[in-house]
Design a protein around this motif. Structure first.
Motif, PDB file in Angstrom:
ATOM      1  N   PRO A 129      49.430  29.392  63.659  1.00 22.94           N
ATOM      2  CA  PRO A 129      50.496  28.872  62.792  1.00 22.94           C
ATOM      3  C   PRO A 129      51.046  29.922  61.829  1.00 22.94           C
ATOM      4  O   PRO A 129      52.245  29.935  61.554  1.00 22.94           O
ATOM      5  CB  PRO A 129      49.818  27.727  62.024  1.00 22.94           C
ATOM      6  CG  PRO A 129      48.369  27.946  62.177  1.00 22.94           C
ATOM      7  CD  PRO A 129      48.175  28.651  63.485  1.00 22.94           C
ATOM      8  N   VAL A 130      50.160  30.813  61.356  1.00 24.96           N
ATOM      9  CA  VAL A 130      50.644  31.832  60.416  1.00 24.96           C
ATOM     10  C   VAL A 130      51.565  32.817  61.130  1.00 24.96           C
ATOM     11  O   VAL A 130      52.627  33.181  60.614  1.00 24.96           O
ATOM     12  CB  VAL A 130      49.466  32.566  59.737  1.00 24.96           C
ATOM     13  CG1 VAL A 130      49.977  33.626  58.779  1.00 24.96           C
ATOM     14  CG2 VAL A 130      48.578  31.575  58.994  1.00 24.96           C
ATOM     15  N   ILE A 131      51.198  33.216  62.344  1.00 28.37           N
ATOM     16  CA  ILE A 131      52.071  34.116  63.106  1.00 28.37           C
ATOM     17  C   ILE A 131      53.411  33.423  63.360  1.00 28.37           C
ATOM     18  O   ILE A 131      54.472  33.995  63.119  1.00 28.37           O
ATOM     19  CB  ILE A 131      51.443  34.506  64.467  1.00 28.37           C
ATOM     20  CG1 ILE A 131      50.231  35.407  64.249  1.00 28.37           C
ATOM     21  CG2 ILE A 131      52.464  35.209  65.352  1.00 28.37           C
ATOM     22  CD1 ILE A 131      49.449  35.708  65.515  1.00 28.37           C
ATOM     23  N   TYR A 132      53.334  32.180  63.798  1.00 29.05           N
ATOM     24  CA  TYR A 132      54.567  31.474  64.139  1.00 29.05           C
ATOM     25  C   TYR A 132      55.509  31.363  62.942  1.00 29.05           C
ATOM     26  O   TYR A 132      56.688  31.687  63.025  1.00 29.05           O
ATOM     27  CB  TYR A 132      54.231  30.073  64.685  1.00 29.05           C
ATOM     28  CG  TYR A 132      55.453  29.254  64.955  1.00 29.05           C
ATOM     29  CD1 TYR A 132      56.238  29.504  66.074  1.00 29.05           C
ATOM     30  CD2 TYR A 132      55.856  28.258  64.068  1.00 29.05           C
ATOM     31  CE1 TYR A 132      57.379  28.774  66.311  1.00 29.05           C
ATOM     32  CE2 TYR A 132      56.996  27.518  64.299  1.00 29.05           C
ATOM     33  CZ  TYR A 132      57.760  27.779  65.425  1.00 29.05           C
ATOM     34  OH  TYR A 132      58.900  27.067  65.643  1.00 29.05           O
ATOM     35  N   HIS A 133      54.967  30.928  61.809  1.00 26.37           N
ATOM     36  CA  HIS A 133      55.832  30.757  60.637  1.00 26.37           C
ATOM     37  C   HIS A 133      56.320  32.100  60.085  1.00 26.37           C
ATOM     38  O   HIS A 133      57.457  32.195  59.627  1.00 26.37           O
ATOM     39  CB  HIS A 133      55.117  29.950  59.557  1.00 26.37           C
ATOM     40  CG  HIS A 133      55.086  28.475  59.848  1.00 26.37           C
ATOM     41  ND1 HIS A 133      56.127  27.635  59.530  1.00 26.37           N
ATOM     42  CD2 HIS A 133      54.159  27.704  60.459  1.00 26.37           C
ATOM     43  CE1 HIS A 133      55.832  26.404  59.916  1.00 26.37           C
ATOM     44  NE2 HIS A 133      54.643  26.418  60.489  1.00 26.37           N
ATOM     45  N   SER A 134      55.472  33.121  60.136  1.00 29.31           N
ATOM     46  CA  SER A 134      55.913  34.448  59.685  1.00 29.31           C
ATOM     47  C   SER A 134      57.048  34.935  60.578  1.00 29.31           C
ATOM     48  O   SER A 134      58.038  35.503  60.103  1.00 29.31           O
ATOM     49  CB  SER A 134      54.765  35.456  59.736  1.00 29.31           C
ATOM     50  OG  SER A 134      53.669  34.992  59.004  1.00 29.31           O
ATOM     51  N   PHE A 135      56.886  34.708  61.862  1.00 28.65           N
ATOM     52  CA  PHE A 135      57.904  35.095  62.839  1.00 28.65           C
ATOM     53  C   PHE A 135      59.240  34.402  62.540  1.00 28.65           C
ATOM     54  O   PHE A 135      60.274  35.041  62.411  1.00 28.65           O
ATOM     55  CB  PHE A 135      57.392  34.725  64.237  1.00 28.65           C
ATOM     56  CG  PHE A 135      58.408  34.829  65.336  1.00 28.65           C
ATOM     57  CD1 PHE A 135      58.819  36.065  65.803  1.00 28.65           C
ATOM     58  CD2 PHE A 135      58.930  33.682  65.918  1.00 28.65           C
ATOM     59  CE1 PHE A 135      59.746  36.160  66.828  1.00 28.65           C
ATOM     60  CE2 PHE A 135      59.862  33.770  66.946  1.00 28.65           C
ATOM     61  CZ  PHE A 135      60.270  35.015  67.397  1.00 28.65           C
ATOM     62  N   GLU A 136      59.169  33.070  62.378  1.00 31.60           N
ATOM     63  CA  GLU A 136      60.394  32.306  62.098  1.00 31.60           C
ATOM     64  C   GLU A 136      61.006  32.748  60.771  1.00 31.60           C
ATOM     65  O   GLU A 136      62.221  32.885  60.645  1.00 31.60           O
ATOM     66  CB  GLU A 136      60.088  30.803  62.046  1.00 31.60           C
ATOM     67  CG  GLU A 136      59.788  30.188  63.402  1.00 31.60           C
ATOM     68  CD  GLU A 136      61.013  30.176  64.313  1.00 31.60           C
ATOM     69  OE1 GLU A 136      62.139  30.123  63.788  1.00 31.60           O
ATOM     70  OE2 GLU A 136      60.826  30.238  65.542  1.00 31.60           O
ATOM     71  N   GLY A 137      60.149  32.949  59.770  1.00 29.02           N
ATOM     72  CA  GLY A 137      60.636  33.368  58.459  1.00 29.02           C
ATOM     73  C   GLY A 137      61.333  34.715  58.522  1.00 29.02           C
ATOM     74  O   GLY A 137      62.407  34.903  57.944  1.00 29.02           O
ATOM     75  N   ALA A 138      60.738  35.648  59.267  1.00 32.94           N
ATOM     76  CA  ALA A 138      61.311  36.990  59.365  1.00 32.94           C
ATOM     77  C   ALA A 138      62.627  36.956  60.130  1.00 32.94           C
ATOM     78  O   ALA A 138      63.568  37.664  59.799  1.00 32.94           O
ATOM     79  CB  ALA A 138      60.331  37.938  60.057  1.00 32.94           C
ATOM     80  N   ARG A 139      62.677  36.098  61.145  1.00 34.98           N
ATOM     81  CA  ARG A 139      63.912  36.016  61.937  1.00 34.98           C
ATOM     82  C   ARG A 139      65.072  35.478  61.118  1.00 34.98           C
ATOM     83  O   ARG A 139      66.220  35.812  61.346  1.00 34.98           O
ATOM     84  CB  ARG A 139      63.688  35.101  63.141  1.00 34.98           C
ATOM     85  CG  ARG A 139      63.278  35.853  64.351  1.00 34.98           C
ATOM     86  CD  ARG A 139      63.577  35.147  65.611  1.00 34.98           C
ATOM     87  NE  ARG A 139      63.576  33.696  65.504  1.00 34.98           N
ATOM     88  CZ  ARG A 139      63.823  32.903  66.519  1.00 34.98           C
ATOM     89  NH1 ARG A 139      64.065  33.414  67.685  1.00 34.98           N
ATOM     90  NH2 ARG A 139      63.799  31.601  66.368  1.00 34.98           N
ATOM     91  N   ALA A 140      64.745  34.594  60.171  1.00 33.96           N
ATOM     92  CA  ALA A 140      65.800  33.939  59.396  1.00 33.96           C
ATOM     93  C   ALA A 140      66.311  34.804  58.249  1.00 33.96           C
ATOM     94  O   ALA A 140      67.264  34.433  57.572  1.00 33.96           O
ATOM     95  CB  ALA A 140      65.282  32.606  58.855  1.00 33.96           C
ATOM     96  N   VAL A 141      65.708  35.957  58.023  1.00 36.83           N
ATOM     97  CA  VAL A 141      66.154  36.793  56.899  1.00 36.83           C
ATOM     98  C   VAL A 141      67.568  37.297  57.166  1.00 36.83           C
ATOM     99  O   VAL A 141      67.868  37.815  58.236  1.00 36.83           O
ATOM    100  CB  VAL A 141      65.199  37.990  56.672  1.00 36.83           C
ATOM    101  CG1 VAL A 141      65.755  38.920  55.620  1.00 36.83           C
ATOM    102  CG2 VAL A 141      63.831  37.492  56.262  1.00 36.83           C
ATOM    103  N   GLU A 142      68.414  37.112  56.186  1.00 39.18           N
ATOM    104  CA  GLU A 142      69.816  37.492  56.307  1.00 39.18           C
ATOM    105  C   GLU A 142      69.948  38.997  56.562  1.00 39.18           C
ATOM    106  O   GLU A 142      69.416  39.811  55.822  1.00 39.18           O
ATOM    107  CB  GLU A 142      70.490  37.185  54.968  1.00 39.18           C
ATOM    108  CG  GLU A 142      71.653  36.258  55.013  1.00 39.18           C
ATOM    109  CD  GLU A 142      72.296  36.197  53.646  1.00 39.18           C
ATOM    110  OE1 GLU A 142      73.452  36.608  53.542  1.00 39.18           O
ATOM    111  OE2 GLU A 142      71.632  35.777  52.687  1.00 39.18           O
TER     112      GLU A 142
END
Lengths: 255, 257
Positions: A129-142
């Motif tokens: 879950p930490v990898i997944y959310h970090s991944f999604e969070g990083a992808r969403a960075v403007e």
């Protein structure tokens, strides 16, 4: 006032239902709520079980810490680099749906029934879950935010640490919160499978010996542990991401 | 001086087809000039700005600054984006101080400079606010201050007032000109508003509809400092607007023909 008291009222209500149900059913394997609660101080007062709890918490802390320390940089790199993502994605896709406890027999075979195996299972449970959310969070960075940083002279590594990491922090911490609960779950299940020490071990020993009040007391203790850990983490999270937009008006925790 | 020499940009669409966004653009931007790039949406004007910023590599041609080819972003060219792109985890002061701190300026000095800049853009008293607590206009003021804080030689403004309401927009245009009058940095300003381009600029570069080409370069010969109320009564100002609006209409028809 009502909102603060609501969780307590819910717990109390559940205990009352439990008490009534066990009085009606009158089964040996279903002690009353009062009996279970009375068994709590007995369990917690026992030096042996405290040693077990300490061992459990130690494994959980190590598994969680190592999991987070590896998963955040990995997830963030995957979110920002197509190459890293395509390298790790297949591996994660294979591991993701496998219940981590199901890997326990193999791990026990290779690494024994000691700390290393159990900590490894906790680590695996926390990581995804930490990898997944970090991944999604990083992808969403403007993109423009990163460009602004680049114009100020930040190198790509600096941008990852000083822009992507803080910008993705709300999402990362959501992953960590899920990870924390999963750490507790995998901690107990690993101890149930490799019964050698720990809270899960006490629980199942009590079950084997027919000490049902202890079984239920343990369930309450482990449940309370989960609630307290989650609430503490939620406080920390709220402090760290005060700057981000509020997502819920009603906090989904007991903090 | 910024020189753009034969720059073309090809993008791959999601259908894996090549899309020509910019076609053979050549342009020279003098030091200290306020130059607007004006064109219909989708004409690649922002892309041109990103190429000068070093954020996007051109498919063909070269952009150079002071005779050196631009290969990446740098603090000599400061962008201001329509999306503000502030760091939401930093306060207003933290955002403005970010650049100077990155350049190794000591905290007390960086803070003093940043406070002065925040006052200059009209946000005194908001130093400790987080971006989410600010209105769009205030966010763009912070973004401008943040960019000015690391003293870029060129300001690259990408439709900076595009997301703001008409009233806020006019106020920010006035304030931008006032700030610009102090040190007359080179400004490259992308917009699709004819009125905005004429009001702000020394030179308006009109682009055609996709693929973007330079259609016309119009020198705006109006006195400075400019005041909106005076200009609105100035027939020269009106003439520029009408002239450019007409060209705009023409280029709009291109697609239909």
């Amino acid at each position: 006032m009502l909102r603060r008291a609501a969780p307590l009222l819910v717990c109390l209500g559940l205990l009352v239902v439990w008490q009534l149900a066990s009085l009606v059913l009158k089964s040996d394997s279903f002690p009353t709520a009062l009996e279970a609660i009375r068994a709590i101080p007995v369990v917690l007062g026992d030096k042996d079980s405290l040693v077990n709890f300490a061992a459990s918490l130690r494994r959980m802390a190590i598994g969680f810490a190592v999991g987070v320390a590896i998963s955040i940089p990995l997830g963030l790199s995957m979110g920002r680099s197509r190459a890293v993502a395509s390298l790790f994605n297949p591996l994660l896709m294979v591991i993701y749906p496998v219940p981590k406890a199901a890997l326990m027999p193999i791990i026990m075979l290779w690494l024994g029934v000691g700390d290393i195996s159990k900590t490894l299972v906790i680590f695996l449970g926390v990581s995804l879950p930490v990898i997944y959310h970090s991944f999604e969070g990083a992808r969403a960075v403007e993109e423009k935010m990163l460009w602004s940083g680049a114009a100020m002279g930040l190198s790509s590594t600096q941008r990852l640490v000083r822009i992507v990491l803080p910008a993705a922090l709300p999402e990362i911490l959501t992953g960590c919160r899920t990870g924390l609960v999963l750490a507790l779950i995998t901690m107990i299940t690993s101890e149930m499978i490799a019964r050698q020490s720990g809270a899960g071990n006490i629980l199942f020993n009590a079950l084997d010996m027919g000490q049902y009040d202890t079984v239920f007391a343990m369930i309450i203790i482990v449940g309370a542990m989960g609630i307290v850990l989650d609430a503490l983490f939620e406080r920390l999270r709220a402090r760290l991401v005060r700057w981000s937009e509020p997502q819920f008006d009603i906090p989904l925790s007991f903090s | 001086m910024i020189e753009i020499d034969g720059v073309s940009q090809v993008f791959q669409t999601s259908a894996r087809q090549d899309h020509l966004a910019l076609s053979n653009i050549s342009l020279t931007i003098e030091d200290g000039a306020f130059v607007s790039i004006l064109g219909p949406s989708g004409c690649g004007k922002s892309t041109l700005l990103y190429i000068v910023g070093g954020f996007v590599r051109p498919t063909a041609g070269v952009a150079s600054m002071k005779g050196r080819a631009i290969t990446g972003p740098g603090p000599d060219r400061g962008p201001v984006f329509q999306e503000f792109a502030l760091f939401p985890w930093k306060s207003v002061l933290g955002n403005v101080m970010y650049g100077p701190r990155q350049q190794g300026i000591k905290r007390p000095d960086a803070e003093a400079q940043s406070r002065a800049l925040i006052e200059m853009v009209g946000l005194k008293g908001f130093e400790d606010f987080y971006p989410k607590e600010l209105s769009g206009g205030m966010k763009q003021r912070v973004a401008l201050a943040r960019t000015l804080a690391y003293h870029p030689e060129v300001l690259l403004m990408d439709e900076p007032f595009g997301a703001l309401d008409a009233h806020t927009r006019t106020r920010l245009q006035n304030d931008l000109l006032n700030i610009w009058e102090r040190d007359r940095k080179t400004v490259l300003f992308v917009t699709h508003s004819v009125e905005e381009a004429v009001f702000l600029s020394d030179k308006v570069v009109m682009m055609t509809r996709s693929p973007g080409r330079v259609r016309e370069i119009i020198d705006i010969d109006l006195p400075r400092p400019r005041h909106r109320t005076e200009l609105l009564l100035d027939p020269r100002y009106q003439k520029y607007i009408v002239e450019i609006e007409r060209m705009f209409d023409d280029s709009g028809d291109d697609e239909l023909r």
